[in-house]
Design a protein around this motif. Structure first.
Motif, PDB file in Angstrom:
ATOM      1  N   ARG A 120       0.825  -1.212   0.000  1.00  0.00           N
ATOM      2  CA  ARG A 120       0.000   0.000   0.000  1.00  0.00           C
ATOM      3  C   ARG A 120       0.862   1.265   0.000  1.00  0.00           C
ATOM      4  O   ARG A 120       0.499   2.280   0.594  1.00  0.00           O
ATOM      5  CB  ARG A 120      -0.967   0.015   1.196  1.00  0.00           C
TER       6      ARG A 120
ATOM      7  N   GLY B 168      -0.921   5.519  -2.354  1.00  0.00           N
ATOM      8  CA  GLY B 168      -2.250   5.765  -1.806  1.00  0.00           C
ATOM      9  C   GLY B 168      -2.276   6.842  -0.755  1.00  0.00           C
ATOM     10  O   GLY B 168      -1.488   7.786  -0.793  1.00  0.00           O
ATOM     11  N   ARG B 169      -3.185   6.643   0.191  1.00  0.00           N
ATOM     12  CA  ARG B 169      -3.641   7.750   1.020  1.00  0.00           C
ATOM     13  C   ARG B 169      -2.600   8.385   1.918  1.00  0.00           C
ATOM     14  O   ARG B 169      -2.850   9.424   2.505  1.00  0.00           O
ATOM     15  CB  ARG B 169      -4.832   7.301   1.851  1.00  0.00           C
TER      16      ARG B 169
ATOM     17  N   ARG C 136      -6.492  12.185  -6.872  1.00  0.00           N
ATOM     18  CA  ARG C 136      -7.730  11.414  -6.763  1.00  0.00           C
ATOM     19  C   ARG C 136      -8.958  12.267  -6.470  1.00  0.00           C
ATOM     20  O   ARG C 136     -10.080  11.759  -6.497  1.00  0.00           O
ATOM     21  CB  ARG C 136      -7.572  10.380  -5.645  1.00  0.00           C
TER      22      ARG C 136
ATOM     23  N   MET D 164     -12.681   5.558  -6.596  1.00  0.00           N
ATOM     24  CA  MET D 164     -11.571   4.595  -6.614  1.00  0.00           C
ATOM     25  C   MET D 164     -11.627   3.673  -7.841  1.00  0.00           C
ATOM     26  O   MET D 164     -10.621   3.484  -8.535  1.00  0.00           O
ATOM     27  CB  MET D 164     -11.616   3.781  -5.322  1.00  0.00           C
TER      28      MET D 164
ATOM     29  N   SER E 177      -4.266  -0.731  -8.154  1.00  0.00           N
ATOM     30  CA  SER E 177      -5.545  -1.339  -8.503  1.00  0.00           C
ATOM     31  C   SER E 177      -6.202  -1.712  -7.181  1.00  0.00           C
ATOM     32  O   SER E 177      -5.886  -1.114  -6.149  1.00  0.00           O
ATOM     33  CB  SER E 177      -5.321  -2.572  -9.380  1.00  0.00           C
TER      34      SER E 177
ATOM     35  N   ILE F 116     -16.299   0.603  -4.017  1.00  0.00           N
ATOM     36  CA  ILE F 116     -15.385   0.813  -2.895  1.00  0.00           C
ATOM     37  C   ILE F 116     -15.788   2.117  -2.229  1.00  0.00           C
ATOM     38  O   ILE F 116     -15.735   3.177  -2.850  1.00  0.00           O
ATOM     39  CB  ILE F 116     -13.919   0.861  -3.366  1.00  0.00           C
TER      40      ILE F 116
ATOM     41  N   PRO G 153     -15.275   5.094   0.354  1.00  0.00           N
ATOM     42  CA  PRO G 153     -14.167   5.726   1.087  1.00  0.00           C
ATOM     43  C   PRO G 153     -14.312   5.541   2.594  1.00  0.00           C
ATOM     44  O   PRO G 153     -15.399   5.728   3.132  1.00  0.00           O
ATOM     45  CB  PRO G 153     -14.286   7.216   0.721  1.00  0.00           C
TER      46      PRO G 153
ATOM     47  N   PHE H 263      -0.779  -7.937  -8.632  1.00  0.00           N
ATOM     48  CA  PHE H 263      -1.353  -8.580  -7.451  1.00  0.00           C
ATOM     49  C   PHE H 263      -2.807  -8.967  -7.662  1.00  0.00           C
ATOM     50  O   PHE H 263      -3.456  -8.531  -8.607  1.00  0.00           O
ATOM     51  CB  PHE H 263      -1.234  -7.681  -6.208  1.00  0.00           C
TER      52      PHE H 263
ATOM     53  N   THR I 282     -10.003 -14.117   1.275  1.00  0.00           N
ATOM     54  CA  THR I 282     -10.290 -12.696   1.457  1.00  0.00           C
ATOM     55  C   THR I 282     -11.376 -12.226   0.486  1.00  0.00           C
ATOM     56  O   THR I 282     -12.300 -11.505   0.874  1.00  0.00           O
ATOM     57  CB  THR I 282      -8.975 -11.896   1.282  1.00  0.00           C
TER      58      THR I 282
ATOM     59  N   TYR J 194     -15.355 -10.821   1.406  1.00  0.00           N
ATOM     60  CA  TYR J 194     -16.053  -9.611   0.941  1.00  0.00           C
ATOM     61  C   TYR J 194     -17.351  -9.976   0.221  1.00  0.00           C
ATOM     62  O   TYR J 194     -18.387  -9.332   0.405  1.00  0.00           O
ATOM     63  CB  TYR J 194     -15.156  -8.763   0.027  1.00  0.00           C
TER      64      TYR J 194
ATOM     65  N   TRP K  52      -7.075 -11.612   4.995  1.00  0.00           N
ATOM     66  CA  TRP K  52      -7.865 -11.990   6.186  1.00  0.00           C
ATOM     67  C   TRP K  52      -7.827 -13.488   6.495  1.00  0.00           C
ATOM     68  O   TRP K  52      -8.564 -13.970   7.341  1.00  0.00           O
ATOM     69  CB  TRP K  52      -9.316 -11.518   6.026  1.00  0.00           C
TER      70      TRP K  52
ATOM     71  N   HIS L  80       2.235  -5.163   7.228  1.00  0.00           N
ATOM     72  CA  HIS L  80       0.978  -4.980   6.505  1.00  0.00           C
ATOM     73  C   HIS L  80       1.107  -3.626   5.811  1.00  0.00           C
ATOM     74  O   HIS L  80       2.196  -3.069   5.755  1.00  0.00           O
ATOM     75  CB  HIS L  80      -0.221  -5.060   7.460  1.00  0.00           C
TER      76      HIS L  80
HETATM   77  O1  CP3 Z   1       0.171   0.778  -2.958  1.00  0.00           O
HETATM   78  C1  CP3 Z   1      -0.703  -0.088  -3.134  1.00  0.00           C
HETATM   79  O2  CP3 Z   1      -0.582  -1.193  -2.614  1.00  0.00           O
HETATM   80  C2  CP3 Z   1      -1.841   0.275  -4.037  1.00  0.00           C
HETATM   81  C3  CP3 Z   1      -2.630  -0.827  -4.580  1.00  0.00           C
HETATM   82  C4  CP3 Z   1      -3.618  -1.478  -3.633  1.00  0.00           C
HETATM   83  C5  CP3 Z   1      -4.854  -0.914  -3.190  1.00  0.00           C
HETATM   84  N1  CP3 Z   1      -5.536  -1.886  -2.533  1.00  0.00           N
HETATM   85  C6  CP3 Z   1      -5.331   0.448  -3.444  1.00  0.00           C
HETATM   86  C7  CP3 Z   1      -6.431   0.988  -2.606  1.00  0.00           C
HETATM   87  C8  CP3 Z   1      -3.542  -2.773  -3.156  1.00  0.00           C
HETATM   88  C9  CP3 Z   1      -2.404  -3.772  -3.297  1.00  0.00           C
HETATM   89  C10 CP3 Z   1      -4.770  -3.017  -2.478  1.00  0.00           C
HETATM   90  C11 CP3 Z   1      -5.095  -4.330  -1.913  1.00  0.00           C
HETATM   91  C12 CP3 Z   1      -6.267  -4.477  -1.047  1.00  0.00           C
HETATM   92  N2  CP3 Z   1      -7.515  -3.908  -1.151  1.00  0.00           N
HETATM   93  C13 CP3 Z   1      -6.304  -5.393   0.016  1.00  0.00           C
HETATM   94  C14 CP3 Z   1      -5.170  -6.307   0.392  1.00  0.00           C
HETATM   95  C15 CP3 Z   1      -4.092  -5.595   1.098  1.00  0.00           C
HETATM   96  C16 CP3 Z   1      -4.425  -5.260   2.524  1.00  0.00           C
HETATM   97  O3  CP3 Z   1      -4.433  -4.075   2.844  1.00  0.00           O
HETATM   98  O4  CP3 Z   1      -4.610  -6.205   3.294  1.00  0.00           O
HETATM   99  C17 CP3 Z   1      -7.576  -5.319   0.602  1.00  0.00           C
HETATM  100  C18 CP3 Z   1      -8.045  -6.096   1.804  1.00  0.00           C
HETATM  101  C19 CP3 Z   1      -8.326  -4.383  -0.158  1.00  0.00           C
HETATM  102  C20 CP3 Z   1      -9.756  -3.991   0.031  1.00  0.00           C
HETATM  103  C21 CP3 Z   1      -9.834  -2.530   0.251  1.00  0.00           C
HETATM  104  N3  CP3 Z   1      -9.831  -1.605  -0.770  1.00  0.00           N
HETATM  105  C22 CP3 Z   1      -9.793  -1.827   1.476  1.00  0.00           C
HETATM  106  C23 CP3 Z   1      -9.774  -2.468   2.843  1.00  0.00           C
HETATM  107  C24 CP3 Z   1      -9.774  -0.458   1.172  1.00  0.00           C
HETATM  108  C25 CP3 Z   1      -9.636   0.710   2.126  1.00  0.00           C
HETATM  109  C26 CP3 Z   1     -10.943   1.383   2.390  1.00  0.00           C
HETATM  110  C27 CP3 Z   1     -10.714   2.719   3.080  1.00  0.00           C
HETATM  111  O5  CP3 Z   1     -10.897   3.747   2.417  1.00  0.00           O
HETATM  112  O6  CP3 Z   1     -10.339   2.705   4.256  1.00  0.00           O
HETATM  113  C28 CP3 Z   1      -9.801  -0.355  -0.235  1.00  0.00           C
HETATM  114  C29 CP3 Z   1      -9.741   0.881  -1.031  1.00  0.00           C
HETATM  115  C30 CP3 Z   1      -8.389   1.208  -1.537  1.00  0.00           C
HETATM  116  N4  CP3 Z   1      -7.597   0.352  -2.255  1.00  0.00           N
HETATM  117  C31 CP3 Z   1      -7.712   2.438  -1.404  1.00  0.00           C
HETATM  118  C32 CP3 Z   1      -6.498   2.325  -2.086  1.00  0.00           C
HETATM  119  C33 CP3 Z   1      -5.455   3.376  -2.284  1.00  0.00           C
HETATM  120  C34 CP3 Z   1      -8.256   3.657  -0.700  1.00  0.00           C
HETATM  121  C35 CP3 Z   1      -9.281   4.297  -1.561  1.00  0.00           C
HETATM  122  C36 CP3 Z   1      -9.044   5.764  -1.766  1.00  0.00           C
HETATM  123  O7  CP3 Z   1      -7.900   6.248  -1.721  1.00  0.00           O
HETATM  124  O8  CP3 Z   1     -10.057   6.427  -2.024  1.00  0.00           O
END
Ligand code: CP3
Length: 349
Positions: A32, A35-36, A45, A50, A80, A95, A97, A146, A152, A156, A212, A325
């Motif tokens: 991760r 991202g944020r 963004r 998303m 992604s 997805i 936020p 990935f 996991t 969902y 998970w 993580h």
């Molecule tokens: O740097 C990176 O790794 C970017 C690529 C990436 C994202 N999600 C971008 C994302 C990867 C590898 C993931 C994997 C992912 N997504 C997992 C497995 C990794 C982990 O953290 O265990 C899981 C469980 C998800 C499901 C998911 N998608 C969650 C739990 C969330 C967060 C929700 C939130 O806003 O708290 C997302 C959304 C998501 N995926 C964001 C990003 C950058 C945030 C959305 C945003 O920025 O608006």
């Protein structure tokens, strides 16, 4: 790919460590990392959902590049999400936020499972386009593709959104094992499709995020999950790219995960890497495992703990430095920049 680029990729510290070969320094990237936690990401963004961002190659390329430019990591992770392939085959999900993936009609019966068709490359043309553009832009830095792991993704889909205890998921697993295995087989086909698209387009390695799966006991992992993760890793073998297998809270599962067929096992922060090496067994590289929350502490603490991770990582046959993580959203990017430099400096062979 031109032969020079292919050679420099093959010789990169990251791919060498995955193959358990000697490295010039311990390679580092962060789950991760894109991202944020990055202000330039949040700016880009603004106003873009998303899943729209994930389907827009220019944005995917730029967001994937941001942390590589800022930190000089040894690998990029494709921007992604684990639910992108599910969306691409027609699952009604979004997805939200601050929440995560939310599924319109949770998948709980045979008809819903049977509607999960395999993923074809034509379902995700934007992935192929973005990966090809990234390989050029990255110019010798490996790109990691990935997918979500089957437990996991199942969680969902069955729960309909994020879940603390995965109750309904386990209820299907224990109570309707035939339906469970059919769901897992369909998720395996979708996951393989998604990973093969990325590797075929030029990704140098792939990671399966079964985030998970730590909720499952080892004996149940063997019965309900292992056959499917094995099928995923076996289905990638002909591509010749290193396969990384990661989950959270998997201390008790490291042994059985070591049997799934990955080349690299990702370890969360709960098990020190020297102990993890014993649990995973021979013939694997390890990835990890600084607690992401340590980055919220003063730099001196980060430095001390990173040295400990590197020291213990020497016991493994290959070590890719990472967090245990994903990067927490409140992380100061300057801490990650310093950490990357430190890992590079003190691990020089
Ligand atoms: O740097 C990176 O790794 C970017 C690529 C990436 C994202 N999600 C971008 C994302 C990867 C590898 C993931 C994997 C992912 N997504 C997992 C497995 C990794 C982990 O953290 O265990 C899981 C469980 C998800 C499901 C998911 N998608 C969650 C739990 C969330 C967060 C929700 C939130 O806003 O708290 C997302 C959304 C998501 N995926 C964001 C990003 C950058 C945030 C959305 C945003 O920025 O608006």
């Amino acid at each position: 790919m031109n032969p020079q680029l292919a050679d420099s990729l093959a010789d990169s510290a990251f791919l060498r460590a995955c193959r358990r070969e000697p490295v010039p320094h311990t390679p580092v990237w962060y789950m991760r990392q894109a991202g944020r936690s990055l202000p330039e990401y949040r700016r880009l963004r603004e106003g873009i959902p998303m899943l729209t961002a994930c389907a827009t190659p220019d944005l995917v390329v730029e967001i994937t590049m941001q942390p590589v430019r800022r930190y000089g990591t040894d690998a990029a992770i494709f921007f992604s999400d684990i639910v992108v392939p599910l969306k691409a085959i027609g699952v009604d999900l979004d997805i939200k936020p601050g929440v995560g993936p939310v599924v319109g009609s949770p998948i709980r019966d045979h008809a819903a499972v049977a509607a999960l068709r395999p993923l074809e490359p034509t379902d995700v043309p934007y992935v192929t386009e973005a990966v090809q553009a990234l390989v050029k832009e990255l110019d010798g830095t490996p790109l990691i593709g990935f997918a979500g792991g089957p437990f996991t993704l199942a969680s969902y889909l069955i729960e309909g959104g994020p879940s603390k205890n995965h109750d309904r998921t386990k209820a299907m697993m224990y109570g309707e094992p035939d339906l469970w295995h059919e769901l897992m087989e369909r998720l395996t086909a979708i996951t393989l499709g998604f990973l093969r698209v990325q590797a075929t387009a030029g990704a140098s390695a792939v990671q399966l995020f079964d985030s998970w799966v730590g909720a499952v006991a080892p004996a149940d992992y063997r019965t309900y999950v292992l056959p499917h993760t094995r099928a995923i890793f076996a289905g990638l073998a002909d591509l010749g790219v290193p396969r990384i297998h990661f989950g959270v809270g998997t201390g008790e599962l490291l042994g059985v995960m070591g049997e799934a067929g990955a080349d690299v096992v990702g370890v969360d922060w709960r098990v020190p890497l020297d102990e993890a090496a014993l649990r995973v067994g021979a013939g694997k590289a390890l990835q990890g495992n600084l607690d992401p929350a340590i980055l919220l502490a003063p730099w001196e603490v980060v430095g001390e703990r990173a040295r400990d991770v590197l020291e213990r990582g020497r016991v493994a046959e290959g070590h890719v430095f990472n967090l245990g993580h994903g990067v927490l959203p409140s992380t100061d990017p300057d801490q990650l920049a310093r950490l990357t430099d430190l890992v590079h400096e003190i691990s020089v062979r």
